[in-house]
Design a protein around this motif. Structure first.
Motif, PDB file in Angstrom:
ATOM      1  N   SER A 150     -12.704   6.231 -89.815  1.00 45.64           N
ATOM      2  CA  SER A 150     -12.002   4.908 -90.084  1.00 45.64           C
ATOM      3  C   SER A 150     -12.216   3.810 -88.855  1.00 45.64           C
ATOM      4  O   SER A 150     -12.630   2.806 -89.036  1.00 45.64           O
ATOM      5  CB  SER A 150     -10.472   5.111 -90.104  1.00 45.64           C
ATOM      6  OG  SER A 150     -10.019   5.431 -88.761  1.00 45.64           O
ATOM      7  N   ARG A 151     -12.388   4.215 -87.676  1.00 45.54           N
ATOM      8  CA  ARG A 151     -12.792   3.363 -86.527  1.00 45.54           C
ATOM      9  C   ARG A 151     -14.345   2.916 -86.643  1.00 45.54           C
ATOM     10  O   ARG A 151     -14.490   1.908 -86.347  1.00 45.54           O
ATOM     11  CB  ARG A 151     -12.470   3.955 -85.382  1.00 45.54           C
ATOM     12  CG  ARG A 151     -10.892   4.291 -85.244  1.00 45.54           C
ATOM     13  CD  ARG A 151     -10.655   4.790 -83.441  1.00 45.54           C
ATOM     14  NE  ARG A 151      -9.259   4.872 -83.532  1.00 45.54           N
ATOM     15  CZ  ARG A 151      -8.608   5.236 -82.343  1.00 45.54           C
ATOM     16  NH1 ARG A 151      -9.297   5.894 -81.277  1.00 45.54           N
ATOM     17  NH2 ARG A 151      -7.254   5.214 -82.293  1.00 45.54           N
ATOM     18  N   ARG A 164     -15.908   2.844 -89.306  1.00 43.04           N
ATOM     19  CA  ARG A 164     -15.903   1.829 -90.572  1.00 43.04           C
ATOM     20  C   ARG A 164     -15.626   0.456 -90.112  1.00 43.04           C
ATOM     21  O   ARG A 164     -16.445  -0.574 -90.658  1.00 43.04           O
ATOM     22  CB  ARG A 164     -15.028   2.411 -91.724  1.00 43.04           C
ATOM     23  CG  ARG A 164     -15.700   3.608 -92.231  1.00 43.04           C
ATOM     24  CD  ARG A 164     -14.561   4.047 -93.380  1.00 43.04           C
ATOM     25  NE  ARG A 164     -14.815   5.419 -93.963  1.00 43.04           N
ATOM     26  CZ  ARG A 164     -14.111   6.067 -94.929  1.00 43.04           C
ATOM     27  NH1 ARG A 164     -13.158   5.398 -95.309  1.00 43.04           N
ATOM     28  NH2 ARG A 164     -14.832   7.143 -95.228  1.00 43.04           N
ATOM     29  N   GLU A 165     -14.665   0.364 -89.278  1.00 36.64           N
ATOM     30  CA  GLU A 165     -14.572  -1.032 -88.647  1.00 36.64           C
ATOM     31  C   GLU A 165     -15.692  -1.680 -88.151  1.00 36.64           C
ATOM     32  O   GLU A 165     -15.758  -2.831 -88.279  1.00 36.64           O
ATOM     33  CB  GLU A 165     -13.159  -0.965 -87.876  1.00 36.64           C
ATOM     34  CG  GLU A 165     -11.621  -0.519 -88.414  1.00 36.64           C
ATOM     35  CD  GLU A 165     -10.623  -0.455 -87.599  1.00 36.64           C
ATOM     36  OE1 GLU A 165      -9.655  -0.297 -87.887  1.00 36.64           O
ATOM     37  OE2 GLU A 165     -11.012  -0.232 -86.205  1.00 36.64           O
ATOM     38  N   ASP A 171     -18.456  -2.620 -90.734  1.00 38.01           N
ATOM     39  CA  ASP A 171     -18.255  -3.722 -91.446  1.00 38.01           C
ATOM     40  C   ASP A 171     -18.565  -4.834 -90.601  1.00 38.01           C
ATOM     41  O   ASP A 171     -18.974  -5.912 -91.244  1.00 38.01           O
ATOM     42  CB  ASP A 171     -16.417  -3.412 -91.784  1.00 38.01           C
ATOM     43  CG  ASP A 171     -16.187  -2.639 -92.552  1.00 38.01           C
ATOM     44  OD1 ASP A 171     -17.293  -2.029 -93.670  1.00 38.01           O
ATOM     45  OD2 ASP A 171     -15.168  -2.271 -93.043  1.00 38.01           O
ATOM     46  N   ARG A 172     -18.086  -5.046 -89.493  1.00 35.10           N
ATOM     47  CA  ARG A 172     -18.427  -5.983 -88.520  1.00 35.10           C
ATOM     48  C   ARG A 172     -19.966  -6.265 -88.107  1.00 35.10           C
ATOM     49  O   ARG A 172     -20.623  -7.311 -88.195  1.00 35.10           O
ATOM     50  CB  ARG A 172     -17.683  -5.811 -87.284  1.00 35.10           C
ATOM     51  CG  ARG A 172     -15.940  -6.501 -87.657  1.00 35.10           C
ATOM     52  CD  ARG A 172     -15.113  -5.913 -86.543  1.00 35.10           C
ATOM     53  NE  ARG A 172     -13.812  -6.189 -86.818  1.00 35.10           N
ATOM     54  CZ  ARG A 172     -12.950  -5.610 -87.476  1.00 35.10           C
ATOM     55  NH1 ARG A 172     -13.437  -4.790 -88.383  1.00 35.10           N
ATOM     56  NH2 ARG A 172     -11.803  -6.248 -87.646  1.00 35.10           N
ATOM     57  N   LEU A 226     -11.360  -5.949 -82.194  1.00 38.23           N
ATOM     58  CA  LEU A 226     -10.637  -4.829 -82.385  1.00 38.23           C
ATOM     59  C   LEU A 226      -9.917  -4.583 -80.809  1.00 38.23           C
ATOM     60  O   LEU A 226      -9.417  -3.616 -80.617  1.00 38.23           O
ATOM     61  CB  LEU A 226     -11.376  -3.473 -82.526  1.00 38.23           C
ATOM     62  CG  LEU A 226     -12.339  -3.654 -83.820  1.00 38.23           C
ATOM     63  CD1 LEU A 226     -13.444  -2.574 -83.800  1.00 38.23           C
ATOM     64  CD2 LEU A 226     -11.527  -3.831 -85.159  1.00 38.23           C
TER      65      LEU A 226
END
Length: 254
Positions: A194-195, A197-198, A201-202, A216
Motif C-alpha cells: 500500500s505504501r 502504491r502511494e 501514484d505520485r 507523505l
C-alpha cells in the motif's frame, strides 16, 4: 430411398410427408411449435412472470417481431429454472418477484444452469438496491414494467447481442449503480504494498521525490528507498519507464 427431390435450391417434400409434419406439429404445445419453427438465426426467449396478463402482453409484442421466437413461459422460480435448463433460450425475461420467491437468487441460479442465457429483468421495482442486486446476480438489462413494448423488444435484441440496457428512468443513475454493483477495479500492480502504491501514484502524476516526501510527510531517503523498490517490482529501469507503465494502467490522470 431419399424422399427429398431437389428443385433448384428448394427441397421438395412429398404430400404424405407434409401431412405427417402438419399432424405432428398440431400435437405440439404452442411453445414447442415456436421452438421448432424458429429459424436458426432467431433469438429465442423465455418469459418468467407470476402474472399471466404480463406474460400475454409481452409475448404478443415479441411474436409480432420477425427474428424473435417465444419458446416458453414460467410463473414460479422453480419452473423458471427448469424451463431455462430445458430450452436454453438466448434471453430470459424475468420479474424476480416470482410467487414465493421475492429475490434475485433465481437470476444467479439461471446463470449456473444455463450460462449462455442472458437475463433481462422486467420489474415494477424501481429501486437502486434491487437494480444493483440484479446486476450483481448476472442480469444484462433492467426495464421497468409499464415501459413501451418497443423498448422491451429492443431490450431483447440488445441483450441477445451481448450488450446491456436499462430503462429510461434508470439511465441517469446507471453508471453509479454499475460501479457500486461491480465494486472498485483492482489495483493494476498487486505486487506493490500500500505504501509503494502511494509512491507510484505520485510518480505517475509527475511528482519528484522531494514533492512525494512532502505529501507523505516522510524523509526523502525513505521515499528514495521506496522508489527503488517500486522500480524493482515493476521491472523498469528508471522513472520515465515507470511513468509510462503507470499511466498506461490508468494511474496519474486525475
Amino acid at each position: 430411398m431419399n424422399n427429398h427431390a431437389s428443385i433448384g435450391n428448394t427441397a421438395r417434400i412429398w404430400p404424405s410427408e407434409r401431412r405427417d409434419q402438419r399432424r405432428t406439429a398440431s400435437l405440439l404445445p404452442d411453445h414447442r411449435r415456436a421452438e421448432e419453427n424458429a429459424d436458426p438465426g432467431w433469438v429465442t426467449v423465455l418469459l418468467a412472470d407470476s402474472q399471466p396478463s404480463i406474460r400475454y402482453r409481452v409475448r404478443s409484442a415479441l411474436e409480432n417481431v420477425s427474428g424473435i421466437a417465444v419458446i416458453g413461459e414460467a410463473a414460479t422460480a422453480n419452473s423458471t429454472i427448469a424451463e431455462t435448463f430445458r430450452h436454453r433460450p438466448d434471453v430470459l425475461i424475468i420479474d424476480p418477484q416470482l410467487g414465493e420467491t421475492v429475490t434475485v437468487d433465481v437470476i444467479s441460479r439461471v446463470s449456473r444452469v444455463a450460462p449462455e442465457t442472458r437475463v433481462l429483468v422486467l420489474s415494477a421495482v424501481d429501486d437502486d438496491t434491487a437494480i444493483r442486486s440484479a446486476i450483481q446476480a448476472g442480469a444484462r438489462g433492467y426495464l421497468i414494467k409499464g415501459a413501451d413494448l418497443d423498448q422491451v423488444v429492443r431490450g431483447v435484441q440488445v441483450v441477445a447481442a451481448g450488450e446491456a440496457i436499462v430503462g429510461k428512468a434508470i439511465a441517469g443513475r446507471f453508471s453509479a449503480l454499475l460501479r457500486s454493483a461491480l465494486g472498485p477495479e483492482p489495483y493494476p500492480f498487486p505486487q506493490l504494498t500500500s505504501r509503494e502504491r502511494e509512491v507510484l501514484d505520485r510518480i505517475a502524476a509527475g511528482k519528484s521525490n522531494a514533492a512525494i516526501a512532502r505529501d507523505l510527510a516522510l524523509a526523502q531517503k525513505t521515499i528514495s528507498n521506496r522508489v527503488s523498490a517500486v522500480f524493482g517490482k515493476l521491472g523498469v529501469a528508471d522513472r520515465a519507464q515507470a511513468i509510462v507503465l503507470a499511466r498506461d494502467a490508468g494511474l496519474g490522470r486525475g
